[in-house]
Enzyme design. Structure first.
Site, PDB file in Angstrom:
ATOM      1  N   GLY A  10       0.979  -0.957   0.085  1.00  0.00           N
ATOM      2  CA  GLY A  10      -0.046   0.197  -0.168  1.00  0.00           C
ATOM      3  C   GLY A  10       0.830   1.348  -0.043  1.00  0.00           C
ATOM      4  N   ARG A  73      -0.400  -6.746  -4.729  1.00  0.00           N
ATOM      5  CA  ARG A  73      -0.897  -8.226  -5.178  1.00  0.00           C
ATOM      6  C   ARG A  73       0.435  -8.533  -6.112  1.00  0.00           C
ATOM      7  NH1 ARG A  73      -6.795  -8.710  -5.897  1.00  0.00           N
ATOM      8  NH2 ARG A  73      -7.690  -7.294  -4.105  1.00  0.00           N
ATOM      9  N   ASP A 115       5.809  -4.687   6.051  1.00  0.00           N
ATOM     10  CA  ASP A 115       6.200  -6.204   6.470  1.00  0.00           C
ATOM     11  C   ASP A 115       6.204  -7.042   5.095  1.00  0.00           C
ATOM     12  OD1 ASP A 115       3.504  -5.711   6.248  1.00  0.00           O
ATOM     13  OD2 ASP A 115       3.119  -6.845   8.067  1.00  0.00           O
ATOM     14  N   THR A 137       5.330   2.370   5.951  1.00  0.00           N
ATOM     15  CA  THR A 137       3.799   2.006   6.186  1.00  0.00           C
ATOM     16  C   THR A 137       3.046   2.945   7.088  1.00  0.00           C
ATOM     17  OG1 THR A 137       2.256   0.442   7.189  1.00  0.00           O
ATOM     18  CG2 THR A 137       4.624   0.383   8.141  1.00  0.00           C
ATOM     19  N   ASP A 139       0.873   2.034   8.887  1.00  0.00           N
ATOM     20  CA  ASP A 139       0.360   1.454  10.103  1.00  0.00           C
ATOM     21  C   ASP A 139       1.539   1.418  11.183  1.00  0.00           C
ATOM     22  OD1 ASP A 139      -1.498   0.745   8.519  1.00  0.00           O
ATOM     23  OD2 ASP A 139      -0.668  -1.318   7.982  1.00  0.00           O
ATOM     24  N   ASP A 141       3.730  -0.459  11.961  1.00  0.00           N
ATOM     25  CA  ASP A 141       4.242  -1.861  12.713  1.00  0.00           C
ATOM     26  C   ASP A 141       5.333  -2.635  12.176  1.00  0.00           C
ATOM     27  OD1 ASP A 141       3.340  -2.445   9.896  1.00  0.00           O
ATOM     28  OD2 ASP A 141       1.547  -3.782  10.408  1.00  0.00           O
ATOM     29  N   ARG A 183      -4.267  -2.334  10.474  1.00  0.00           N
ATOM     30  CA  ARG A 183      -4.153  -3.660  10.797  1.00  0.00           C
ATOM     31  C   ARG A 183      -4.332  -4.132  12.175  1.00  0.00           C
ATOM     32  NH1 ARG A 183      -3.831  -5.726   5.443  1.00  0.00           N
ATOM     33  NH2 ARG A 183      -2.293  -4.591   4.194  1.00  0.00           N
TER      34      ARG A 183
HETATM   35  O1  F6P Z   1      -1.002  -1.736   5.362  1.00  0.00           O
HETATM   36  C1  F6P Z   1      -1.470  -0.052   4.915  1.00  0.00           C
HETATM   37  C2  F6P Z   1      -2.982  -0.307   4.985  1.00  0.00           C
HETATM   38  O2  F6P Z   1      -3.832   1.045   4.626  1.00  0.00           O
HETATM   39  C3  F6P Z   1      -3.653  -1.009   6.100  1.00  0.00           C
HETATM   40  O3  F6P Z   1      -3.707   0.162   7.300  1.00  0.00           O
HETATM   41  C4  F6P Z   1      -5.307  -1.419   5.611  1.00  0.00           C
HETATM   42  O4  F6P Z   1      -5.586  -2.428   6.327  1.00  0.00           O
HETATM   43  C5  F6P Z   1      -4.683  -1.779   4.216  1.00  0.00           C
HETATM   44  O5  F6P Z   1      -3.399  -1.228   3.954  1.00  0.00           O
HETATM   45  C6  F6P Z   1      -5.752  -1.668   3.010  1.00  0.00           C
HETATM   46  O6  F6P Z   1      -5.274  -2.108   1.854  1.00  0.00           O
HETATM   47  P1  F6P Z   1      -6.053  -1.883   0.813  1.00  0.00           P
HETATM   48  O7  F6P Z   1      -5.321  -0.563   0.001  1.00  0.00           O
HETATM   49  O8  F6P Z   1      -5.666  -3.030  -0.302  1.00  0.00           O
HETATM   50  O9  F6P Z   1      -7.472  -1.627   0.862  1.00  0.00           O
END
Ligand code: F6P
Length: 359
Positions: A10, A73, A115, A137, A139, A141, A183
Protein backbone atom coordinates in the site's frame (compact mmCIF):
# COMPACT_ATOMS: atom_id res chain seq x y z
CA UNK A 1 26.86 1.34 -9.89
CA UNK A 2 23.29 0.73 -11.09
CA UNK A 3 20.62 0.86 -8.39
CA UNK A 4 17.08 -0.43 -8.91
CA UNK A 5 14.25 0.97 -6.76
CA UNK A 6 10.97 -0.76 -5.99
CA UNK A 7 7.93 0.58 -4.11
CA UNK A 8 5.61 -2.25 -3.03
CA UNK A 9 2.47 -2.73 -0.94
CA UNK A 10 0.00 0.00 0.00
CA UNK A 11 1.27 3.50 -0.74
CA UNK A 12 2.28 5.85 2.08
CA UNK A 13 2.95 9.60 2.05
CA UNK A 14 6.71 10.12 1.79
CA UNK A 15 7.45 7.48 -0.86
CA UNK A 16 8.39 10.11 -3.43
CA UNK A 17 10.72 11.81 -0.95
CA UNK A 18 12.60 8.51 -0.53
CA UNK A 19 12.80 8.00 -4.30
CA UNK A 20 14.11 11.54 -4.81
CA UNK A 21 16.78 11.15 -2.11
CA UNK A 22 17.96 7.85 -3.57
CA UNK A 23 18.21 9.27 -7.08
CA UNK A 24 20.01 12.46 -6.05
CA UNK A 25 22.38 10.71 -3.60
CA UNK A 26 23.27 8.11 -6.20
CA UNK A 27 23.83 10.71 -8.92
CA UNK A 28 26.06 12.71 -6.57
CA UNK A 29 28.30 9.63 -6.62
CA UNK A 30 28.07 9.22 -10.40
CA UNK A 31 25.77 6.18 -10.16
CA UNK A 32 22.60 5.40 -12.12
CA UNK A 33 19.14 4.72 -10.77
CA UNK A 34 16.19 2.82 -12.22
CA UNK A 35 12.62 2.50 -11.04
CA UNK A 36 10.81 -0.82 -11.22
CA UNK A 37 7.20 -0.08 -12.10
CA UNK A 38 4.32 -1.41 -9.95
CA UNK A 39 6.17 -3.17 -7.13
CA UNK A 40 8.22 -5.94 -8.71
CA UNK A 41 5.88 -6.29 -11.70
CA UNK A 42 8.19 -4.23 -13.91
CA UNK A 43 10.82 -6.97 -13.77
CA UNK A 44 8.28 -9.68 -14.52
CA UNK A 45 7.09 -8.41 -17.85
CA UNK A 46 4.65 -5.79 -16.58
CA UNK A 47 5.10 -2.12 -17.42
CA UNK A 48 8.90 -2.37 -17.32
CA UNK A 49 11.67 -0.36 -15.75
CA UNK A 50 12.21 3.40 -16.05
CA UNK A 51 15.48 5.30 -15.89
CA UNK A 52 15.40 7.78 -13.02
CA UNK A 53 17.54 10.85 -13.60
CA UNK A 54 17.58 13.91 -11.29
CA UNK A 55 15.25 15.63 -13.79
CA UNK A 56 12.58 12.95 -13.26
CA UNK A 57 12.43 13.52 -9.49
CA UNK A 58 12.27 17.30 -9.47
CA UNK A 59 9.54 18.74 -7.25
CA UNK A 60 8.16 15.45 -5.92
CA UNK A 61 9.19 15.56 -2.23
CA UNK A 62 5.82 16.99 -1.17
CA UNK A 63 3.68 14.70 -3.36
CA UNK A 64 1.74 11.75 -1.94
CA UNK A 65 1.65 8.36 -3.69
CA UNK A 66 4.59 7.00 -5.67
CA UNK A 67 5.75 8.00 -9.15
CA UNK A 68 6.64 4.32 -9.72
CA UNK A 69 3.19 2.93 -8.95
CA UNK A 70 2.66 0.12 -6.46
CA UNK A 71 0.55 -2.92 -5.78
CA UNK A 72 -0.17 -5.14 -2.83
CA UNK A 73 -0.77 -8.07 -5.18
CA UNK A 74 2.67 -8.33 -6.76
CA UNK A 75 4.56 -10.86 -4.63
CA UNK A 76 6.98 -12.71 -6.98
CA UNK A 77 6.92 -15.69 -4.61
CA UNK A 78 3.09 -15.78 -4.81
CA UNK A 79 2.51 -14.53 -8.35
CA UNK A 80 -1.10 -14.77 -9.45
CA UNK A 81 -1.91 -16.59 -12.69
CA UNK A 82 -5.32 -17.36 -14.13
CA UNK A 83 -6.30 -20.52 -16.00
CA UNK A 84 -8.53 -20.64 -19.09
CA UNK A 85 -11.62 -20.60 -16.86
CA UNK A 86 -10.39 -17.49 -15.06
CA UNK A 87 -9.57 -19.33 -11.81
CA UNK A 88 -6.67 -17.66 -10.00
CA UNK A 89 -3.78 -19.51 -8.35
CA UNK A 90 -0.30 -18.62 -7.10
CA UNK A 91 3.08 -19.62 -8.55
CA UNK A 92 6.65 -18.82 -7.49
CA UNK A 93 8.28 -16.49 -10.05
CA UNK A 94 11.20 -15.40 -7.87
CA UNK A 95 13.74 -17.14 -10.13
CA UNK A 96 12.40 -15.16 -13.11
CA UNK A 97 12.81 -12.01 -11.08
CA UNK A 98 16.41 -12.83 -10.11
CA UNK A 99 17.23 -13.54 -13.77
CA UNK A 100 15.61 -10.29 -14.93
CA UNK A 101 17.50 -8.35 -12.25
CA UNK A 102 20.82 -9.85 -13.34
CA UNK A 103 20.08 -9.43 -17.05
CA UNK A 104 19.43 -5.71 -16.41
CA UNK A 105 22.93 -5.39 -14.92
CA UNK A 106 21.74 -3.98 -11.60
CA UNK A 107 24.21 -3.86 -8.69
CA UNK A 108 21.72 -3.21 -5.90
CA UNK A 109 18.00 -3.23 -5.14
CA UNK A 110 16.46 -0.74 -2.71
CA UNK A 111 13.03 -2.01 -1.76
CA UNK A 112 10.77 0.50 -0.05
CA UNK A 113 7.97 -1.35 1.68
CA UNK A 114 6.10 -2.59 4.71
CA UNK A 115 6.28 -6.03 6.30
CA UNK A 116 5.18 -7.79 3.07
CA UNK A 117 7.63 -6.07 0.72
CA UNK A 118 10.48 -6.30 3.23
CA UNK A 119 9.84 -10.06 3.51
CA UNK A 120 10.05 -10.28 -0.28
CA UNK A 121 13.30 -8.28 -0.10
CA UNK A 122 14.66 -10.63 2.55
CA UNK A 123 13.77 -13.71 0.52
CA UNK A 124 15.36 -12.18 -2.60
CA UNK A 125 18.49 -11.39 -0.58
CA UNK A 126 18.63 -15.04 0.50
CA UNK A 127 18.54 -15.88 -3.21
CA UNK A 128 21.64 -13.71 -3.73
CA UNK A 129 20.27 -10.26 -4.61
CA UNK A 130 22.04 -7.26 -3.01
CA UNK A 131 19.06 -5.77 -1.15
CA UNK A 132 18.62 -2.75 1.13
CA UNK A 133 15.18 -2.16 2.68
CA UNK A 134 13.44 1.08 3.68
CA UNK A 135 10.46 0.86 6.08
CA UNK A 136 7.24 2.30 4.68
CA UNK A 137 3.79 2.01 6.18
CA UNK A 138 1.15 4.23 7.69
CA UNK A 139 0.49 1.37 10.17
CA UNK A 140 3.88 1.83 11.91
CA UNK A 141 4.04 -1.92 12.53
CA UNK A 142 7.48 -2.61 11.00
CA UNK A 143 9.91 -3.98 13.60
CA UNK A 144 13.43 -2.59 13.97
CA UNK A 145 12.46 1.06 13.54
CA UNK A 146 10.80 3.49 15.90
CA UNK A 147 8.80 4.85 13.01
CA UNK A 148 8.16 4.24 9.34
CA UNK A 149 7.47 7.20 7.08
CA UNK A 150 3.78 7.72 6.32
CA UNK A 151 2.70 7.13 9.90
CA UNK A 152 2.98 10.75 11.01
CA UNK A 153 0.91 11.94 8.03
CA UNK A 154 -1.78 9.31 8.66
CA UNK A 155 -1.97 10.30 12.34
CA UNK A 156 -2.25 13.99 11.39
CA UNK A 157 -5.06 13.23 8.91
CA UNK A 158 -6.93 11.12 11.46
CA UNK A 159 -6.46 13.73 14.20
CA UNK A 160 -7.86 16.46 11.96
CA UNK A 161 -10.85 14.26 11.06
CA UNK A 162 -11.64 13.48 14.72
CA UNK A 163 -11.28 17.18 15.59
CA UNK A 164 -13.92 17.94 12.95
CA UNK A 165 -16.25 15.26 14.29
CA UNK A 166 -16.23 16.82 17.75
CA UNK A 167 -18.44 19.80 16.85
CA UNK A 168 -21.16 17.83 15.05
CA UNK A 169 -21.14 15.06 17.66
CA UNK A 170 -21.48 17.53 20.51
CA UNK A 171 -24.17 19.62 18.76
CA UNK A 172 -26.34 16.52 18.18
CA UNK A 173 -25.49 14.91 21.51
CA UNK A 174 -24.60 11.71 19.71
CA UNK A 175 -21.99 9.01 19.92
CA UNK A 176 -19.60 8.95 16.96
CA UNK A 177 -17.49 5.88 16.23
CA UNK A 178 -14.48 6.38 13.92
CA UNK A 179 -12.78 3.33 12.40
CA UNK A 180 -9.11 3.87 11.54
CA UNK A 181 -6.56 1.84 9.60
CA UNK A 182 -3.55 0.06 11.05
CA UNK A 183 -4.26 -3.65 10.54
CA UNK A 184 -3.29 -5.60 13.67
CA UNK A 185 -1.51 -2.65 15.24
CA UNK A 186 -3.26 0.24 16.96
CA UNK A 187 -0.64 2.97 16.52
CA UNK A 188 -2.78 5.27 14.34
CA UNK A 189 -5.83 4.83 16.59
CA UNK A 190 -3.93 5.43 19.83
CA UNK A 191 -1.90 8.42 18.69
CA UNK A 192 -4.71 10.24 16.87
CA UNK A 193 -7.30 9.27 19.49
CA UNK A 194 -5.14 10.77 22.23
CA UNK A 195 -4.22 13.88 20.24
CA UNK A 196 -7.87 14.54 19.31
CA UNK A 197 -9.30 13.85 22.79
CA UNK A 198 -11.31 10.71 22.09
CA UNK A 199 -13.28 9.33 25.04
CA UNK A 200 -12.78 5.68 24.14
CA UNK A 201 -9.94 4.15 22.08
CA UNK A 202 -10.13 0.50 21.06
CA UNK A 203 -6.92 -1.16 19.93
CA UNK A 204 -6.07 -4.55 18.42
CA UNK A 205 -3.59 -4.98 21.28
CA UNK A 206 -6.31 -4.82 23.99
CA UNK A 207 -9.41 -7.00 23.49
CA UNK A 208 -12.36 -4.82 24.48
CA UNK A 209 -15.41 -5.47 26.58
CA UNK A 210 -18.38 -3.62 25.06
CA UNK A 211 -19.94 -3.27 28.53
CA UNK A 212 -16.88 -1.28 29.66
CA UNK A 213 -17.19 0.92 26.58
CA UNK A 214 -20.86 1.67 27.27
CA UNK A 215 -20.14 2.19 30.97
CA UNK A 216 -17.76 5.01 29.98
CA UNK A 217 -20.39 6.63 27.72
CA UNK A 218 -23.05 6.35 30.45
CA UNK A 219 -20.65 7.82 33.02
CA UNK A 220 -20.12 10.82 30.73
CA UNK A 221 -23.91 11.19 30.36
CA UNK A 222 -24.25 11.17 34.14
CA UNK A 223 -21.87 14.13 34.41
CA UNK A 224 -23.64 16.12 31.71
CA UNK A 225 -21.36 15.20 28.81
CA UNK A 226 -24.03 14.10 26.34
CA UNK A 227 -21.73 13.13 23.48
CA UNK A 228 -18.82 10.73 23.10
CA UNK A 229 -16.16 10.04 20.50
CA UNK A 230 -15.05 6.42 20.12
CA UNK A 231 -11.94 5.65 18.04
CA UNK A 232 -11.56 2.05 16.87
CA UNK A 233 -8.52 0.53 15.16
CA UNK A 234 -9.74 -1.67 12.27
CA UNK A 235 -8.07 -4.72 13.86
CA UNK A 236 -9.67 -4.24 17.32
CA UNK A 237 -11.02 -7.45 18.83
CA UNK A 238 -14.12 -7.84 20.96
CA UNK A 239 -13.46 -9.88 24.11
CA UNK A 240 -16.09 -12.37 22.98
CA UNK A 241 -16.02 -12.44 19.19
CA UNK A 242 -13.95 -11.90 16.09
CA UNK A 243 -12.57 -8.91 14.22
CA UNK A 244 -14.76 -8.54 11.11
CA UNK A 245 -13.32 -8.78 7.59
CA UNK A 246 -14.48 -7.06 4.41
CA UNK A 247 -12.88 -9.77 2.29
CA UNK A 248 -11.11 -13.02 3.09
CA UNK A 249 -7.66 -13.72 1.58
CA UNK A 250 -7.66 -15.19 -1.94
CA UNK A 251 -4.85 -15.85 -4.45
CA UNK A 252 -2.23 -13.11 -4.16
CA UNK A 253 -4.11 -11.09 -1.55
CA UNK A 254 -4.35 -10.80 2.24
CA UNK A 255 -7.41 -10.52 4.49
CA UNK A 256 -9.04 -7.08 4.27
CA UNK A 257 -10.11 -5.81 7.66
CA UNK A 258 -13.16 -3.61 8.13
CA UNK A 259 -16.53 -3.35 9.79
CA UNK A 260 -15.58 -3.16 13.47
CA UNK A 261 -16.68 0.50 13.65
CA UNK A 262 -20.28 -0.13 12.63
CA UNK A 263 -20.36 -3.25 14.83
CA UNK A 264 -19.30 -1.21 17.86
CA UNK A 265 -21.73 1.60 16.96
CA UNK A 266 -24.68 -0.81 16.82
CA UNK A 267 -23.75 -2.35 20.15
CA UNK A 268 -23.44 1.09 21.79
CA UNK A 269 -26.80 2.27 20.41
CA UNK A 270 -28.51 -0.91 21.68
CA UNK A 271 -27.03 -0.61 25.16
CA UNK A 272 -27.25 3.16 25.72
CA UNK A 273 -30.26 4.12 23.59
CA UNK A 274 -28.17 6.99 22.27
CA UNK A 275 -28.16 8.02 18.64
CA UNK A 276 -24.89 6.60 17.35
CA UNK A 277 -23.17 7.06 13.99
CA UNK A 278 -20.06 5.44 12.58
CA UNK A 279 -17.65 6.30 9.83
CA UNK A 280 -14.64 4.66 8.25
CA UNK A 281 -11.83 7.09 7.46
CA UNK A 282 -10.27 4.56 5.09
CA UNK A 283 -7.81 5.46 2.38
CA UNK A 284 -7.88 9.18 3.21
CA UNK A 285 -5.25 8.16 5.76
CA UNK A 286 -2.92 7.09 2.97
CA UNK A 287 -3.40 10.15 0.79
CA UNK A 288 -2.19 13.71 0.56
CA UNK A 289 1.04 15.53 1.04
CA UNK A 290 3.47 14.06 3.61
CA UNK A 291 4.03 16.03 6.80
CA UNK A 292 7.39 17.73 7.32
CA UNK A 293 8.38 14.84 9.60
CA UNK A 294 7.60 12.23 6.95
CA UNK A 295 9.32 14.18 4.16
CA UNK A 296 12.45 14.54 6.22
CA UNK A 297 12.37 10.90 7.35
CA UNK A 298 11.86 9.79 3.74
CA UNK A 299 14.78 11.89 2.51
CA UNK A 300 17.02 10.62 5.34
CA UNK A 301 16.02 7.00 4.67
CA UNK A 302 16.72 7.34 0.93
CA UNK A 303 20.16 8.88 1.42
CA UNK A 304 21.04 6.33 4.14
CA UNK A 305 20.02 3.47 1.83
CA UNK A 306 22.43 4.76 -0.84
CA UNK A 307 25.21 5.03 1.76
CA UNK A 308 24.49 1.39 2.71
CA UNK A 309 24.75 0.38 -0.96
CA UNK A 310 28.09 2.22 -1.13
CA UNK A 311 29.33 0.23 1.88
CA UNK A 312 27.97 -2.99 0.31
CA UNK A 313 25.89 -3.47 3.48
CA UNK A 314 23.15 -5.68 2.05
CA UNK A 315 20.41 -7.73 3.70
CA UNK A 316 19.59 -4.80 5.97
CA UNK A 317 16.78 -2.30 6.48
CA UNK A 318 17.44 1.32 7.40
CA UNK A 319 15.89 1.91 10.83
CA UNK A 320 14.94 5.20 12.52
CA UNK A 321 16.31 4.67 16.00
CA UNK A 322 17.04 8.17 17.30
CA UNK A 323 19.51 9.70 17.44
CA UNK A 324 20.74 7.31 14.74
CA UNK A 325 19.62 5.82 11.48
CA UNK A 326 20.71 2.21 11.91
CA UNK A 327 21.20 -0.77 9.59
CA UNK A 328 18.98 -3.53 10.94
CA UNK A 329 19.45 -7.08 9.57
CA UNK A 330 16.30 -7.97 7.60
CA UNK A 331 16.05 -11.25 9.49
CA UNK A 332 15.38 -9.18 12.64
CA UNK A 333 12.58 -7.32 10.87
CA UNK A 334 10.48 -9.77 8.89
CA UNK A 335 7.72 -11.77 10.52
CA UNK A 336 7.80 -9.61 13.66
CA UNK A 337 5.04 -7.01 13.60
CA UNK A 338 5.62 -4.15 16.01
CA UNK A 339 2.68 -3.76 18.37
CA UNK A 340 2.02 -1.14 21.02
CA UNK A 341 3.67 -2.23 24.28
CA UNK A 342 0.91 -2.24 26.88
CA UNK A 343 3.20 -0.57 29.41
CA UNK A 344 4.22 2.21 27.02
CA UNK A 345 3.85 5.74 28.33
CA UNK A 346 1.35 6.49 25.55
CA UNK A 347 -1.02 3.78 26.82
CA UNK A 348 -0.43 4.94 30.41
CA UNK A 349 -1.11 8.53 29.36
CA UNK A 350 -4.46 7.50 27.84
CA UNK A 351 -5.39 5.72 31.05
CA UNK A 352 -4.20 8.64 33.23
CA UNK A 353 -6.38 10.99 31.20
CA UNK A 354 -9.43 8.83 31.87
CA UNK A 355 -9.78 7.53 28.32
CA UNK A 356 -11.40 4.10 28.23
CA UNK A 357 -9.42 1.44 26.37
CA UNK A 358 -12.35 -0.96 26.71
CA UNK A 359 -10.68 -3.21 29.28
O1 F6P B 1 -1.03 -1.45 5.40
C1 F6P B 1 -1.60 -0.24 5.04
C2 F6P B 1 -3.10 -0.35 4.95
O2 F6P B 1 -3.62 0.93 4.63
C3 F6P B 1 -3.78 -0.92 6.19
O3 F6P B 1 -3.88 0.03 7.23
C4 F6P B 1 -5.10 -1.36 5.61
O4 F6P B 1 -5.66 -2.41 6.37
C5 F6P B 1 -4.71 -1.86 4.25
O5 F6P B 1 -3.48 -1.24 3.91
C6 F6P B 1 -5.73 -1.55 3.18
O6 F6P B 1 -5.31 -2.12 2.00
P1 F6P B 1 -6.01 -1.86 0.59
O7 F6P B 1 -5.39 -0.62 0.04
O8 F6P B 1 -5.69 -3.06 -0.20
O9 F6P B 1 -7.47 -1.67 0.83
Amino acid sequence: MRIAISTGGGDAPGLNAVIRAIVLSAHTRGWQTYGIRRGFGGLLGEDGVVTLTPDKVRGITHLGGTILGTTNRGNPFRWVVKDAQGNASEIDRSDDLVSAFQASGFDALITIGGDGSLKIGYDLWKKGLPVVGVPKTIDNDVAGTLSSFGFDTAVSTATEAIDKLHSTTESHERVMVVELMGRDAGWIALHSGLAASADVILLPEIPFDIEKVTAKIKAREATGRHFSIVVVGEGAKPLHGETPLVERRSAGTVDRLGGIGSMVAMAIAERTGKETRSLVLGHLQRGGSPTTFDRLLGLRFGAAAVRAVGDRAFGVMIGFNPPLLTRVPLEQVVGRSKHIPLDSDTVLTARDLGISLGD
